[in-house]
Write an enzyme that holds these catalytic residues in place. Structure first.
Site, PDB file in Angstrom:
ATOM      1  N   GLU A  99     -11.672   1.949   5.028  1.00  0.00           N
ATOM      2  CA  GLU A  99     -10.735   2.094   6.151  1.00  0.00           C
ATOM      3  C   GLU A  99     -10.691   3.577   6.485  1.00  0.00           C
ATOM      4  O   GLU A  99     -10.064   4.365   5.772  1.00  0.00           O
ATOM      5  CB  GLU A  99      -9.340   1.600   5.797  1.00  0.00           C
ATOM      6  CG  GLU A  99      -8.436   1.590   7.038  1.00  0.00           C
ATOM      7  CD  GLU A  99      -6.961   1.434   6.726  1.00  0.00           C
ATOM      8  OE1 GLU A  99      -6.317   0.586   7.348  1.00  0.00           O
ATOM      9  OE2 GLU A  99      -6.442   2.179   5.873  1.00  0.00           O
ATOM     10  N   GLU A 120       0.837  -1.206   0.000  1.00  0.00           N
ATOM     11  CA  GLU A 120       0.000   0.000   0.000  1.00  0.00           C
ATOM     12  C   GLU A 120       0.869   1.253   0.000  1.00  0.00           C
ATOM     13  O   GLU A 120       1.585   1.502   0.983  1.00  0.00           O
ATOM     14  CB  GLU A 120      -0.885   0.003   1.258  1.00  0.00           C
ATOM     15  CG  GLU A 120      -1.826   1.195   1.340  1.00  0.00           C
ATOM     16  CD  GLU A 120      -2.711   1.179   2.588  1.00  0.00           C
ATOM     17  OE1 GLU A 120      -2.376   0.440   3.545  1.00  0.00           O
ATOM     18  OE2 GLU A 120      -3.722   1.901   2.603  1.00  0.00           O
ATOM     19  N   HIS A 122      -4.617   8.450   1.119  1.00  0.00           N
ATOM     20  CA  HIS A 122      -3.205   8.677   0.786  1.00  0.00           C
ATOM     21  C   HIS A 122      -3.053   9.256  -0.623  1.00  0.00           C
ATOM     22  O   HIS A 122      -2.217  10.127  -0.853  1.00  0.00           O
ATOM     23  CB  HIS A 122      -2.407   7.384   0.928  1.00  0.00           C
ATOM     24  CG  HIS A 122      -2.384   6.846   2.318  1.00  0.00           C
ATOM     25  ND1 HIS A 122      -1.806   7.514   3.368  1.00  0.00           N
ATOM     26  CD2 HIS A 122      -2.901   5.713   2.856  1.00  0.00           C
ATOM     27  CE1 HIS A 122      -1.946   6.820   4.478  1.00  0.00           C
ATOM     28  NE2 HIS A 122      -2.614   5.713   4.200  1.00  0.00           N
ATOM     29  N   HIS A 135      -8.811   0.741  -0.919  1.00  0.00           N
ATOM     30  CA  HIS A 135      -9.349   1.324   0.321  1.00  0.00           C
ATOM     31  C   HIS A 135     -10.029   2.651   0.024  1.00  0.00           C
ATOM     32  O   HIS A 135      -9.451   3.488  -0.674  1.00  0.00           O
ATOM     33  CB  HIS A 135      -8.213   1.628   1.307  1.00  0.00           C
ATOM     34  CG  HIS A 135      -7.808   0.464   2.147  1.00  0.00           C
ATOM     35  ND1 HIS A 135      -6.702   0.507   2.968  1.00  0.00           N
ATOM     36  CD2 HIS A 135      -8.352  -0.769   2.323  1.00  0.00           C
ATOM     37  CE1 HIS A 135      -6.586  -0.648   3.604  1.00  0.00           C
ATOM     38  NE2 HIS A 135      -7.568  -1.447   3.219  1.00  0.00           N
ATOM     39  N   GLU A 177       3.710   9.226   6.848  1.00  0.00           N
ATOM     40  CA  GLU A 177       3.657   7.938   7.536  1.00  0.00           C
ATOM     41  C   GLU A 177       4.911   7.095   7.324  1.00  0.00           C
ATOM     42  O   GLU A 177       5.289   6.315   8.180  1.00  0.00           O
ATOM     43  CB  GLU A 177       2.395   7.176   7.118  1.00  0.00           C
ATOM     44  CG  GLU A 177       1.133   7.968   7.479  1.00  0.00           C
ATOM     45  CD  GLU A 177      -0.118   7.128   7.644  1.00  0.00           C
ATOM     46  OE1 GLU A 177      -0.088   5.920   7.358  1.00  0.00           O
ATOM     47  OE2 GLU A 177      -1.137   7.706   8.080  1.00  0.00           O
ATOM     48  N   ARG A 215      -9.999  11.602   5.994  1.00  0.00           N
ATOM     49  CA  ARG A 215     -10.006  10.248   6.563  1.00  0.00           C
ATOM     50  C   ARG A 215     -11.311   9.913   7.279  1.00  0.00           C
ATOM     51  O   ARG A 215     -11.360   8.978   8.080  1.00  0.00           O
ATOM     52  CB  ARG A 215      -8.780   9.996   7.449  1.00  0.00           C
ATOM     53  CG  ARG A 215      -8.275   8.574   7.267  1.00  0.00           C
ATOM     54  CD  ARG A 215      -6.905   8.317   7.900  1.00  0.00           C
ATOM     55  NE  ARG A 215      -6.331   7.100   7.330  1.00  0.00           N
ATOM     56  CZ  ARG A 215      -5.093   6.676   7.539  1.00  0.00           C
ATOM     57  NH1 ARG A 215      -4.276   7.351   8.307  1.00  0.00           N
ATOM     58  NH2 ARG A 215      -4.647   5.577   6.995  1.00  0.00           N
ATOM     59  N   ASP A 222      -5.241   3.529  -1.669  1.00  0.00           N
ATOM     60  CA  ASP A 222      -6.077   4.087  -0.601  1.00  0.00           C
ATOM     61  C   ASP A 222      -6.355   5.552  -0.948  1.00  0.00           C
ATOM     62  O   ASP A 222      -5.408   6.342  -1.108  1.00  0.00           O
ATOM     63  CB  ASP A 222      -5.334   3.962   0.734  1.00  0.00           C
ATOM     64  CG  ASP A 222      -6.124   4.502   1.912  1.00  0.00           C
ATOM     65  OD1 ASP A 222      -6.557   5.679   1.859  1.00  0.00           O
ATOM     66  OD2 ASP A 222      -6.289   3.767   2.898  1.00  0.00           O
TER      67      ASP A 222
END
Lengths: 273, 273
Positions: free
Chosen positions: A246, A152, A188, A211, A158, A217, A185
């Site tokens: 997520e 991912e 991101h 995701h 991160e 988020r 995702d």
């Protein structure tokens, strides 16, 4: 559109896991809301009763598209790129230990933060070499059981290792394993991809899992991403997999999970399986 | 549209400052590209020759809309919310020491990361109380010289203190000073604000300064933000200030600075001053 949502088998500190706590009660709620699957975050498969897990999921007519491994980083600091070779070996063995359960459930294995972050005093190039070797070994063992692995891309805050589709595809080419792809995702991607839809099209059949979270988020609809065009681009690649939620459990986990499915079910995309 | 770009008086580790190094050569380039102003990042005004700085800027017919203070955090770890009262006092005195130069240049003072991050073992509430007291003192001193202060909401990965317009406005109400407002930055807003344009309208006349960077912190046009609607919303509030570029120097500082102004000059917004 096959929809799933992330659920943890153990409580976790990771803020973006939607649910924690009583596993079967949460699986029942997820099924009741109309989800087709449940993505399961597992710190250590050695601590999970696989028979029981499979029974619970089957009892509620759900499938498991993917297994998340990030808790081994969050709670034990296992990573492919640690300074200490003993920790690196543990991380690789941990990912390999997911293979039997993933094979049984027909799920893929996610490599998120278990890849690690370049340690202070070490270099990005060294980390990328370690990551490459770890993925080669894990992909080879997973391939023997016909299991797929998805790495991912994560945003710059991160980790320093693999932020974007371009970087992910470059790494995959170097590993050269048919069973290695990317998990994209949207949270991101909103930070890292110049144009989200174009990056999805570029990734094409190397999208192994997907995701959704909105720009902040929250659940889709809580921010300003355009899921019509994003999911349109996803299905235009021929994607047959799950769209898995997520996001942060805000304002609470139940509201987020039900809002997510309500929002996504309204989206009409062509080519959608 | 009055355009400026961030320039540092000293080299810095902060990646989003567009230029570093030879100050006058950079001011000359900024003027040549057609910018109206230059936002100056200053670690310690005590180390800056104010006469010289003013002469350089005037020689190139630029104004200075704002002074950035974040280098005192990045390089000296001064902050309003440090555990150590000596450090907190230094941070407050540092911000106050910008007032004479700000007054002379008719610039506002930016409070970015000098507010700090809640230290391990301390609580968010305690930090917010310290931040409130620091801003009261700084605003009072600045008001005596008719100088304005702008606090910048920053995304969740950079600090736990003030992420959004809502949180910023709430803090400003508590400080209760007419010369305290917000600096909005499109890179941070893309992560934190549910709908960027709505948050801009909500902030209204409390927008004291405005930073542009695209979704990936490249120059505008390098990512997927819609600067037509964003700047349209900005000018609909009656905003009279500068639109200031703060982005990564990629592919290099010169290309980023020239692409930024080229992109923004094409935007046609009504109410644009």
């Amino acid at each position: 559109m096959k929809l799933s949502i992330v659920l943890s088998t153990h409580t976790t500190q990771f803020e973006a896991v939607a649910f924690e706590g009583d596993f079967e009660a949460n699986v029942a709620k997820i099924a009741k809301w109309g989800y087709d699957g449940v993505e399961i975050a597992i710190r250590d498969p050695g601590l999970v009763n696989a028979d029981q897990l499979e029974q619970v999921v089957k009892r509620h007519h759900l499938t498991v598209p993917a297994i998340g491994t990030g808790q081994a980083w969050n709670e034990e600091k296992l990573s492919f790129t640690d300074r200490n070779p003993v920790i690196r070996r543990k991380a690789i063995e941990r990912v390999k230990s997911h293979v039997p359960l993933a094979s049984r459930l027909n799920a893929l294995i996610i490599v998120g933060l278990i890849r690690g972050i370049t340690p202070a005093g070490s270099g990005h190039e060294r980390s990328m070499a370690l990551l490459l070797e770890a993925l080669k070994e894990c992909s080879r063992v997973a391939a023997e059981a016909d299991v797929r692995i998805a790495i991912e891309p994560l945003n710059r805050y991160e980790t320093d290792l693999i932020h974007s589709v371009d970087e992910g595809l470059d790494l995959i080419r170097k590993v050269s394993a048919d069973n290695l792809g990317l998990l994209l995702d949207t949270f991101h991607m909103n930070i890292e991809e110049p144009v989200i839809e174009e990056s999805i099209r570029t990734c094409g059949d190397r999208i192994f899992h997907f995701h959704v979270a909105d720009s902040n988020r929250w659940y889709p609809g809580g921010g300003h991403l355009d899921f019509d065009t994003i999911l349109g681009a996803l299905y235009s690649t021929g994607y047959q997999g799950f769209v898995s939620g997520e996001f942060m459990p805000l304002p609470d986990a139940d509201i987020a999970a039900s809002q997510n499915i309500e929002w996504l079910r309204k989206i009409k995309t062509s080519n959608c399986v």
